[in-house]
Write a protein that holds these residues in place. Structure first.
Motif, PDB file in Angstrom:
ATOM      1  N   UNK A   1       0.816  -1.205   0.000  1.00 54.37           N
ATOM      2  CA  UNK A   1       0.000   0.000   0.000  1.00 54.37           C
ATOM      3  C   UNK A   1       0.861   1.271   0.000  1.00 54.37           C
ATOM      4  N   UNK A   2       2.114   1.145   0.417  1.00 51.78           N
ATOM      5  CA  UNK A   2       2.977   2.315   0.519  1.00 51.78           C
ATOM      6  C   UNK A   2       3.295   2.924  -0.842  1.00 51.78           C
ATOM      7  N   UNK A   3       3.360   4.212  -0.894  1.00 48.25           N
ATOM      8  CA  UNK A   3       3.842   4.943  -2.055  1.00 48.25           C
ATOM      9  C   UNK A   3       5.353   5.023  -1.909  1.00 48.25           C
ATOM     10  N   UNK A   4       6.066   4.134  -2.599  1.00 49.37           N
ATOM     11  CA  UNK A   4       7.521   4.038  -2.446  1.00 49.37           C
ATOM     12  C   UNK A   4       8.224   5.356  -2.790  1.00 49.37           C
ATOM     13  N   UNK A   5       7.730   6.052  -3.814  1.00 48.50           N
ATOM     14  CA  UNK A   5       8.339   7.324  -4.190  1.00 48.50           C
ATOM     15  C   UNK A   5       8.234   8.347  -3.068  1.00 48.50           C
ATOM     16  N   UNK A   6       7.063   8.441  -2.467  1.00 48.85           N
ATOM     17  CA  UNK A   6       6.864   9.386  -1.372  1.00 48.85           C
ATOM     18  C   UNK A   6       7.709   8.989  -0.166  1.00 48.85           C
ATOM     19  N   UNK A   7       7.784   7.709   0.104  1.00 50.00           N
ATOM     20  CA  UNK A   7       8.580   7.229   1.220  1.00 50.00           C
ATOM     21  C   UNK A   7      10.057   7.574   1.012  1.00 50.00           C
ATOM     22  N   UNK A   8      10.554   7.407  -0.211  1.00 46.34           N
ATOM     23  CA  UNK A   8      11.944   7.756  -0.509  1.00 46.34           C
ATOM     24  C   UNK A   8      12.168   9.257  -0.390  1.00 46.34           C
ATOM     25  N   UNK A   9      11.202  10.060  -0.822  1.00 46.18           N
ATOM     26  CA  UNK A   9      11.332  11.508  -0.676  1.00 46.18           C
ATOM     27  C   UNK A   9      11.414  11.896   0.796  1.00 46.18           C
ATOM     28  N   UNK A  10      10.560  11.287   1.606  1.00 44.62           N
ATOM     29  CA  UNK A  10      10.569  11.587   3.041  1.00 44.62           C
ATOM     30  C   UNK A  10      11.899  11.167   3.674  1.00 44.62           C
ATOM     31  N   UNK A  11      12.373   9.970   3.326  1.00 44.96           N
ATOM     32  CA  UNK A  11      13.659   9.493   3.854  1.00 44.96           C
ATOM     33  C   UNK A  11      14.797  10.392   3.371  1.00 44.96           C
ATOM     34  N   UNK A  12      14.719  10.845   2.130  1.00 45.83           N
ATOM     35  CA  UNK A  12      15.726  11.759   1.596  1.00 45.83           C
ATOM     36  C   UNK A  12      15.747  13.087   2.329  1.00 45.83           C
ATOM     37  N   UNK A  13      14.565  13.584   2.674  1.00 45.39           N
ATOM     38  CA  UNK A  13      14.490  14.828   3.443  1.00 45.39           C
ATOM     39  C   UNK A  13      15.153  14.657   4.811  1.00 45.39           C
ATOM     40  N   UNK A  14      14.960  13.482   5.421  1.00 42.09           N
ATOM     41  CA  UNK A  14      15.594  13.212   6.720  1.00 42.09           C
ATOM     42  C   UNK A  14      17.108  13.162   6.563  1.00 42.09           C
ATOM     43  N   UNK A  15      17.581  12.489   5.512  1.00 46.35           N
ATOM     44  CA  UNK A  15      19.018  12.405   5.276  1.00 46.35           C
ATOM     45  C   UNK A  15      19.619  13.787   5.018  1.00 46.35           C
ATOM     46  N   UNK A  16      18.935  14.608   4.242  1.00 46.80           N
ATOM     47  CA  UNK A  16      19.422  15.962   3.969  1.00 46.80           C
ATOM     48  C   UNK A  16      19.455  16.793   5.249  1.00 46.80           C
ATOM     49  N   UNK A  17      18.436  16.656   6.088  1.00 41.38           N
ATOM     50  CA  UNK A  17      18.398  17.404   7.349  1.00 41.38           C
ATOM     51  C   UNK A  17      19.512  16.937   8.283  1.00 41.38           C
ATOM     52  N   UNK A  18      19.755  15.636   8.336  1.00 35.24           N
ATOM     53  CA  UNK A  18      20.854  15.114   9.152  1.00 35.24           C
ATOM     54  C   UNK A  18      22.187  15.623   8.625  1.00 35.24           C
ATOM     55  N   UNK A  19      22.313  15.670   7.313  1.00 31.54           N
ATOM     56  CA  UNK A  19      23.531  16.172   6.692  1.00 31.54           C
ATOM     57  C   UNK A  19      23.771  17.639   7.067  1.00 31.54           C
ATOM     58  N   UNK A  20      22.728  18.439   7.025  1.00 28.34           N
ATOM     59  CA  UNK A  20      22.849  19.858   7.381  1.00 28.34           C
ATOM     60  C   UNK A  20      23.235  20.014   8.846  1.00 28.34           C
ATOM     61  N   UNK A  21      22.616  19.230   9.713  1.00 27.85           N
ATOM     62  CA  UNK A  21      22.943  19.301  11.133  1.00 27.85           C
ATOM     63  C   UNK A  21      24.399  18.904  11.363  1.00 27.85           C
ATOM     64  N   UNK A  22      24.837  17.828  10.719  1.00 25.41           N
ATOM     65  CA  UNK A  22      26.229  17.401  10.844  1.00 25.41           C
ATOM     66  C   UNK A  22      27.171  18.513  10.387  1.00 25.41           C
TER      67      UNK A  22
END
Length: 105
Positions: A62-83
Motif C-alpha cells: 500500500x505504501x507509495x515508495x516514491x513518497x517514502x523515498x522523498x521523506x527518507x531523503x528529506x531526513x538524510x538531507x536534514x541530518x547532513x545539514x545538522x552534521x
C-alpha cells in the motif's frame, strides 16, 4: 552519490541564517515528523494499513515508495545539514557506525 558530496550540496544550499545548530536540529525533527505525519494520515484515511501479525510494520503493497523515498531523503538531507553545522563529516560517521556494528557481530 557519496555522503560527502550530498553533505557539500546541502551545505552549499544553506543560507547564512540557517547555518546554526538550533535551526538544523529543528529541521531534522520536522523532517522526521513529516514522515510519521504522512504515515499517520495514510493509516487514518485507509490508504495504508498496519500488519496484523506485525503491528510495527506497514503493508508495503500500500505504501507509495516514491513518497517514502522523498521523506527518507528529506531526513538524510536534514541530518547532513545538522552534521555540517556541528562540524561532523557524514562519511566518518558512517564508517564509525559500520565499524561499531562489525564489532557487535
Amino acid at each position: 552519490m557519496t555522503l560527502e558530496r550530498l553533505q557539500k550540496m546541502v551545505e552549499e544550499g544553506m543560507s547564512p541564517q540557517t547555518k546554526n545548530f538550533a535551526c538544523q536540529a529543528f529541521n531534522l525533527v520536522s523532517a522526521v515528523g513529516d514522515l510519521f505525519g504522512w504515515i499517520a494520515g495514510g493509516i487514518a484515511e485507509g490508504s495504508m494499513e498496519m500488519s496484523v501479525k506485525h503491528p510495527n510494520v506497514l503493508s508495503r503493497s500500500i505504501l507509495d515508495e516514491g513518497q517514502l523515498k522523498r521523506q527518507a531523503g528529506d531526513i538524510l538531507a536534514a541530518l547532513s545539514a545538522l552534521a555540517s553545522v556541528i562540524g561532523w563529516n557524514l562519511e566518518e560517521i558512517a564508517t564509525y557506525v559500520a565499524e561499531r556494528k562489525a564489532k557487535e557481530e
